[in-house]
Design a protein around this motif. Structure first.
Motif, mmCIF file in Angstrom:
data_model
loop_
_atom_site.group_PDB
_atom_site.id
_atom_site.type_symbol
_atom_site.label_atom_id
_atom_site.label_comp_id
_atom_site.label_asym_id
_atom_site.label_seq_id
_atom_site.Cartn_x
_atom_site.Cartn_y
_atom_site.Cartn_z
ATOM 1 N N ALA A 176 0.837 -1.204 0.000
ATOM 2 C CA ALA A 176 0.000 0.000 0.000
ATOM 3 C C ALA A 176 0.870 1.250 0.000
ATOM 4 C CB ALA A 176 -0.929 -0.008 1.215
ATOM 5 N N TYR B 67 0.705 4.308 -2.845
ATOM 6 C CA TYR B 67 0.537 5.713 -2.471
ATOM 7 C C TYR B 67 1.737 6.552 -2.901
ATOM 8 C CZ TYR B 67 -0.290 9.873 0.394
ATOM 9 O OH TYR B 67 -0.485 11.162 0.813
ATOM 10 N N CYS C 127 -4.364 -0.109 2.629
ATOM 11 C CA CYS C 127 -4.587 1.069 1.780
ATOM 12 C C CYS C 127 -5.327 2.155 2.548
ATOM 13 C CB CYS C 127 -5.387 0.680 0.534
ATOM 14 S SG CYS C 127 -4.424 -0.128 -0.753
ATOM 15 N N VAL D 233 -5.030 5.615 0.620
ATOM 16 C CA VAL D 233 -5.419 5.107 -0.699
ATOM 17 C C VAL D 233 -6.824 4.524 -0.571
ATOM 18 C CG1 VAL D 233 -4.945 3.427 -2.520
ATOM 19 C CG2 VAL D 233 -3.048 4.580 -1.365
ATOM 20 N N PRO E 134 -9.574 2.092 -1.682
ATOM 21 C CA PRO E 134 -9.883 0.919 -2.501
ATOM 22 C C PRO E 134 -11.365 0.908 -2.845
ATOM 23 C CG PRO E 134 -9.653 0.274 -0.194
ATOM 24 C CD PRO E 134 -9.508 1.775 -0.258
#
Length: 198
Positions: free
Chosen positions: A88, A92, A112, A117, A119
């Motif tokens: 992850a 990023y 994430c 981030v 998902p």
């Protein structure tokens, strides 16, 4: 603040229509020595992006200037394999703020969300529409609305909703990791402790 706040993202997307992309492919084990989140982006999909002599593989999508953006669109079962959070971090650090798939491995999904981030899990049918839109025009833009929890193909206005844990959603909207969340409640915690007898 752990990372930039996530609210509404409008961007083009990079297609990676490969199923069962595991974390060792996302960031190979030999690059896991660092303990900070910085510097992992240059080795995202390292063995798919580069030859043994470090020259770029022309056929790989991240080396194709036609494709760009802050959205990565992957195939089914994205992020499977080991639980390394560095995968992850690499996503990023490369610059992606959203990964789209029809299915995510749970640990990768949570990793994430912990680093900013988003998902976005969509139906297999909608995922194919996204891939089709990119194939028809790599400049196609998409809108990811975290407040509304929707993903929109801007050219056709087709849209699908996605699910997200309310706690993680709130953290993303504020740019918080778990520690930031607790620090934000520091005064409330102090007041509770003061008013609560031992």
């Amino acid at each position: 603040m752990a990372y930039d706040k996530f609210n509404i993202l409008e961007s083009t997307a990079v297609p990676l229509p490969i199923e069962n992309v595991d974390t060792d492919q996302i960031i190979p084990a030999r690059f896991l020595k660092a303990t900070e989140r910085k510097g992992f982006g240059e080795n995202l999909f390292r063995d798919w992006r580069y030859n043994p002599d470090n020259t770029p593989k022309e056929h790989f999508v991240l080396n194709n200037p036609v494709y760009s953006g802050k959205i990565l669109v992957g195939g089914k079962n994205f992020g499977s394999g080991s639980s390394r959070e560095h995968a992850a971090w690499a996503v990023y650090d490369y610059g992606f703020r959203c990964v789209v798939s029809s299915f995510f491995a749970d640990i990768f999904r949570n990793n994430c969300l912990n680093v900013g981030v988003l998902p976005v899990q969509v139906s297999p049918e909608f995922l194919q529409k996204i891939f089709g839109a990119i194939e028809a025009d790599p400049e196609t833009s998409f809108t990811v609305s975290l407040p509304e929890q929707t993903f929109t193909i801007n050219t056709t206005r087709e849209q699908e909703s996605f699910a997200i844990n309310s706690y993680k959603k709130d953290n993303l909207l504020n740019g918080f990791d778990d520690i930031d969340y607790l620090l934000n409640l520091k005064e409330n915690i102090k007041d509770f402790a003061k008013d609560t007898p031992l």
